[in-house]
Motif scaffolding. Structure first.
Motif, short mmCIF file in Angstrom:
data_model
loop_
_atom_site.label_atom_id
_atom_site.label_comp_id
_atom_site.label_asym_id
_atom_site.label_seq_id
_atom_site.Cartn_x
_atom_site.Cartn_y
_atom_site.Cartn_z
N ALA A 23 43.85 -12.18 -14.08
CA ALA A 23 44.57 -11.26 -13.19
C ALA A 23 45.53 -10.33 -13.94
O ALA A 23 45.33 -9.10 -13.99
N GLY A 24 46.59 -10.89 -14.51
CA GLY A 24 47.60 -10.06 -15.15
C GLY A 24 47.10 -9.40 -16.42
O GLY A 24 47.33 -8.20 -16.65
N GLY A 25 46.41 -10.18 -17.25
CA GLY A 25 45.95 -9.67 -18.55
C GLY A 25 44.96 -8.54 -18.39
O GLY A 25 45.06 -7.50 -19.06
N LEU A 44 42.00 -11.51 -25.55
CA LEU A 44 41.62 -12.83 -26.06
C LEU A 44 41.67 -13.84 -24.92
O LEU A 44 42.73 -14.02 -24.28
N GLU A 45 40.55 -14.45 -24.63
CA GLU A 45 40.47 -15.39 -23.50
C GLU A 45 39.86 -16.69 -24.00
O GLU A 45 38.78 -16.69 -24.59
N GLN A 46 40.56 -17.79 -23.73
CA GLN A 46 40.10 -19.07 -24.27
C GLN A 46 38.84 -19.59 -23.58
O GLN A 46 38.02 -20.27 -24.20
N GLY A 301 52.65 -12.40 -14.93
CA GLY A 301 51.85 -13.36 -14.16
C GLY A 301 52.54 -14.70 -13.95
O GLY A 301 53.76 -14.81 -13.94
N ASP A 302 51.69 -15.72 -13.79
CA ASP A 302 52.19 -17.06 -13.46
C ASP A 302 53.09 -17.64 -14.55
O ASP A 302 53.82 -18.60 -14.30
N ALA A 303 53.02 -17.08 -15.76
CA ALA A 303 53.77 -17.65 -16.89
C ALA A 303 55.23 -17.18 -16.92
O ALA A 303 56.03 -17.73 -17.67
N LEU A 319 51.30 -15.98 -7.78
CA LEU A 319 50.43 -15.29 -6.81
C LEU A 319 49.72 -14.14 -7.50
O LEU A 319 50.26 -13.52 -8.42
N ALA A 320 48.52 -13.82 -6.97
CA ALA A 320 47.69 -12.81 -7.60
C ALA A 320 48.29 -11.40 -7.50
O ALA A 320 48.18 -10.61 -8.44
N GLY A 321 48.87 -11.07 -6.35
CA GLY A 321 49.41 -9.72 -6.16
C GLY A 321 50.46 -9.37 -7.19
O GLY A 321 50.34 -8.36 -7.91
P1 FAD Z 1 45.31 -16.24 -14.68
O1 FAD Z 1 44.68 -15.30 -13.75
O2 FAD Z 1 45.21 -17.69 -14.39
O3 FAD Z 1 44.74 -15.95 -16.14
C1 FAD Z 1 45.24 -16.63 -17.26
C2 FAD Z 1 44.13 -16.72 -18.29
O4 FAD Z 1 44.70 -16.94 -19.55
C3 FAD Z 1 43.20 -17.89 -18.05
O5 FAD Z 1 41.86 -17.46 -17.90
C4 FAD Z 1 43.37 -18.77 -19.27
O6 FAD Z 1 42.17 -19.37 -19.68
C5 FAD Z 1 43.86 -17.77 -20.29
N1 FAD Z 1 44.68 -18.37 -21.37
C6 FAD Z 1 45.72 -19.22 -21.24
N2 FAD Z 1 46.23 -19.52 -22.43
C7 FAD Z 1 45.49 -18.86 -23.36
C8 FAD Z 1 45.53 -18.79 -24.79
N3 FAD Z 1 46.46 -19.44 -25.48
N4 FAD Z 1 44.62 -18.03 -25.41
C9 FAD Z 1 43.67 -17.34 -24.69
N5 FAD Z 1 43.59 -17.39 -23.36
C10 FAD Z 1 44.48 -18.14 -22.69
N6 FAD Z 1 46.90 -16.06 -5.36
C11 FAD Z 1 47.03 -15.29 -4.26
O7 FAD Z 1 47.92 -14.44 -4.23
N7 FAD Z 1 46.17 -15.41 -3.20
C12 FAD Z 1 45.16 -16.32 -3.18
O8 FAD Z 1 44.39 -16.40 -2.22
C13 FAD Z 1 45.02 -17.16 -4.31
N8 FAD Z 1 44.05 -18.10 -4.34
C14 FAD Z 1 43.88 -18.87 -5.46
C15 FAD Z 1 42.86 -19.80 -5.47
C16 FAD Z 1 42.66 -20.59 -6.59
C17 FAD Z 1 41.57 -21.62 -6.58
C18 FAD Z 1 43.49 -20.41 -7.74
C19 FAD Z 1 43.28 -21.25 -8.97
C20 FAD Z 1 44.52 -19.49 -7.73
C21 FAD Z 1 44.73 -18.71 -6.58
N9 FAD Z 1 45.77 -17.77 -6.52
C22 FAD Z 1 45.92 -16.99 -5.40
C23 FAD Z 1 46.73 -17.62 -7.64
C24 FAD Z 1 46.32 -16.47 -8.55
O9 FAD Z 1 44.99 -16.60 -8.90
C25 FAD Z 1 47.23 -16.47 -9.77
O10 FAD Z 1 48.56 -16.32 -9.35
C26 FAD Z 1 46.86 -15.35 -10.74
O11 FAD Z 1 45.54 -15.46 -11.17
C27 FAD Z 1 47.80 -15.41 -11.96
O12 FAD Z 1 47.40 -14.43 -12.88
P2 FAD Z 1 47.69 -14.64 -14.44
O13 FAD Z 1 47.11 -13.46 -15.13
O14 FAD Z 1 49.10 -14.98 -14.66
O15 FAD Z 1 46.87 -15.95 -14.83
#
Ligand code: FAD
Length: 580
Positions: A23-25, A44-46, A301-303, A319-321
């Motif tokens: 999502a964020g990346g 870079l995605e693990q 993002g979530d971090a 959250l995704a938004g």
């Molecule tokens: P992510 O989208 O989780 O991406 C992080 C990525 O980083 C992962 O793919 C991971 O493998 C990779 N990564 C981590 N560490 C490393 C590393 N050291 N090196 C390389 N890669 C790495 N939110 C909503 O708002 N509405 C919803 O309906 C909703 N439904 C959801 C349903 C499910 C089943 C899940 C799991 C989540 C849901 N969410 C929802 C939450 C939403 O998906 C997350 O808040 C959002 O994806 C966060 O984005 P992000 O980029 O921070 O992390």
């Protein structure tokens, strides 16, 4: 270890490295490309998947999204072709050397170092592992990634295929009744499994206010879901081809599969090891443009932790938004563009639970209490469109307002129109609107869509009445005090009263009140009069009549509907009462 250099000889070519390709990346990488055609952008995605729809995973489990490919929005080739992104899957970043501005990347073929000018961390969150013995059993599943949903679907398919004629349905235990837990429950039940839902809190969907949760519980049980609330899962033990799950109240639930979803924590280990500043929540600390304590590193993002609107609490909002918008903003900042700094986050969220929708925005009552913020709570139960048009469904809407009328938070549950109302209220919150503003909102109306006085307007009207003293109110939580210190006046019809009422309540239907005022005055004996009807509308009229007659009167917020949600024993002691 090899050392990768930028092969492009142009000195000005910016090297952007993104950790985490969902999502964020991916939002950041795509935006960065749109802003800078010449940058080198490496993602870079693990895992083996980038840009997948994690929010869609539960709906693939249910079969509503039948084709797995629909979850995979892009792959390496499509991202290279359309955005010229260098996407490297199976590439885990294990360290950040801030002095050298290089990351260490681990792959199946070895380890290498990759230099950056700007580094964006979007590693997401990691699932919280609750203290349950036996979690490593192969029947225990998570629901966070594409491989997770593949495994879960495979298990469910096999269980259903192996079931003999006349055999009982396979059983699943879902641990955690949050948003994703409820989606998992719905998906598994819709596939024909018997589902047990285990939740440590005393009600389902803990972020929702207690008076709305019983509506969800009722919907779950009416679809055959067995609820275990206020208990924890303690042990998973092998039993035949499946397991048993032992709960803290001693219940032993036999199951064919277990899904654990008790929340997430920020994936901030990499940032911590790199010496970046973390907040008290353990998440990465960033500024309004998502720059970390290192000026060359951004995080989204979530971090990360963000400031929550209304309470000002600083914590992650997974959250995704927000993650998508943060990625876009971080890319703007990396590319030296004007940014719209991160606004406090509302935490607007929504979930479908079979035929019901539940949604929240802003601060819940519990969050306001924790933060010590003075507020008035208003409950309304209007139709989602004009009552005279067929198919009107009731929306149960709760909102909190500051003494000056500012909206602080809202929650809703209903069968139709919930998403629209919560989105309007989320917009109102962002704009800092008050009860007066909600009363004056001009929303689209024709009978199939809404009402001339929309549910959101009604919320504004009621809040205005409460805040300016036109309609003093009492809350369902105050029942004990009300019963001991006031006369309860039930202004529903005699039939409704007969189907269930509070002990000692005087029944005077609101249409008879003007003629029977003396009777009420005598029964009150100088005490305040606590009025109620089914939803709060008729009792509002009655309250006005009593106040005009010089009595000390107040109306029950949300009426019998809210009262019986807060005090379910009352509901059990009575027959259902029709709402008005
Ligand atoms: P992510 O989208 O989780 O991406 C992080 C990525 O980083 C992962 O793919 C991971 O493998 C990779 N990564 C981590 N560490 C490393 C590393 N050291 N090196 C390389 N890669 C790495 N939110 C909503 O708002 N509405 C919803 O309906 C909703 N439904 C959801 C349903 C499910 C089943 C899940 C799991 C989540 C849901 N969410 C929802 C939450 C939403 O998906 C997350 O808040 C959002 O994806 C966060 O984005 P992000 O980029 O921070 O992390």
């Amino acid at each position: 270890m090899t050392h990768e250099t930028n092969s492009d000889s142009r000195p000005t070519r910016k090297r952007i490295v993104v950790v985490g390709g969902v999502a964020g990346g991916m939002s950041a990488a795509a935006r960065a490309r749109r802003l800078d055609e010449h940058a080198s952008i490496v993602v870079l995605e693990q895992s083996e998947y980038v840009s997948f729809a994690n929010c869609g995973l539960p709906y693939h489990l249910s079969g509503e999204i039948p084709d797995r490919e629909q979850l995979l929005l892009h792959d390496r080739a499509s991202l290279a072709a359309s955005l010229d992104l260098d996407v490297r899957t199976g590439s885990r970043v294990t360290a950040v050397d801030r002095a050298a501005r290089e990351v260490t990347v681990e792959t199946a073929d070895g380890t290498y170092r990759l230099p950056y000018d700007a580094l964006l961390l979007a590693p997401g969150a990691v699932a919280v592992r609750p203290p349950i013995d036996g979690l490593d059993h192969p029947s225990v599943h998570a629901l966070r990634t594409v491989p997770d949903v593949d495994a879960l679907r495979g298990t469910v398919d096999t269980l259903l295929a192996e079931r003999g004629d006349g055999e009982t349905a396979p059983a699943a235990v879902v641990v955690g009744a949050g948003f994703i837990g409820l989606e998992a429950v719905e998906a598994l039940a819709s596939r024909g499994l018997t589902v047990h839902l285990v939740e440590l809190a005393d009600h389902v969907l803990p972020p929702i206010d207690a008076e709305l949760a019983p509506l969800l519980a009722e919907e779950l049980t009416s679809h055959g879901v067995r609820l275990h609330l206020g208990v924890s899962a303690q042990e998973v033990t092998s039993a035949g081809s499946g397991v048993t799950v032992t709960l803290s109240d001693g219940t032993v639930v036999p199951a064919d599969l277990v899904v654990v979803n008790v929340g997430v924590r920020p994936a901030s280990a990499l940032a911590k090891e790199a010496g970046l500043r973390l907040g008290a929540s353990g998440a990465i600390s960033v500024d309004a443009d998502h720059r970390t304590s290192d000026p060359h590193i951004w995080a989204v993002g979530d971090a990360i932790e963000v400031t929550q609107a209304v309470t000002g609490a600083v914590a992650p909002v997974p959250l995704a938004g927000p993650a998508n918008r943060q990625g876009r903003r971080a890319a703007d900042s990396i590319c030296g563009r004007r940014t719209t700094p991160q606004a406090p986050v509302l935490g607007t969220a929504i979930v479908r639970v079979f035929g019901l929708t539940a949604a929240v925005t802003g601060a819940s009552q519990a969050a306001l209490r924790r933060a010590g913020i003075t507020h008035e709570v208003v409950h309304v139960h209007p139709g989602h469109h004009a009552g005279y048009f067929p198919g009107a469904e009731q929306i149960h809407l709760v909102a909190s307002f500051a003494p000056d009328g500012t909206l602080l938070g809202a929650q809703a549950v209903g069968r139709a129109g919930v998403d629209k109302r919560i989105d309007v209220l989320a917009t109102a919150l962002r704009a800092g609107m008050t009860a007066d503003d909600l009363a004056e909102l001009e929303l689209a109306y024709a009978p199939p869509y809404g009402s001339a006085k929309d549910a959101v307007n009604m919320l504004g009207f009621v809040a205005q009445n409460v805040l300016d003293g036109t309609m003093p109110q009492w809350q369902a939580q105050d029942l004990d005090t009300v019963l001991s210190e006031s006369l309860v006046l039930d202004v529903r019809s005699a039939d409704e009263y007969a189907q269930g009422h509070l002990d000692g309540a005087l029944n005077v239907p609101h249409t008879e009140l003007r003629e029977r005022l003396a009777e009420v005055r005598e029964a009150a004996q100088g005490r305040p009069v606590s009025v109620h009807c089914a939803s709060g509308v008729r009792s509002y009229l009655a309250t006005r009549i009593l106040l005009s007659a010089g009595l000390d009167a107040r109306n029950l917020s949300g009426g019998w509907l809210t009262l019986t949600a807060v005090h379910p024993d009352l509901q059990r002691a009575s027959e259902p009462v029709p709402a008005r």
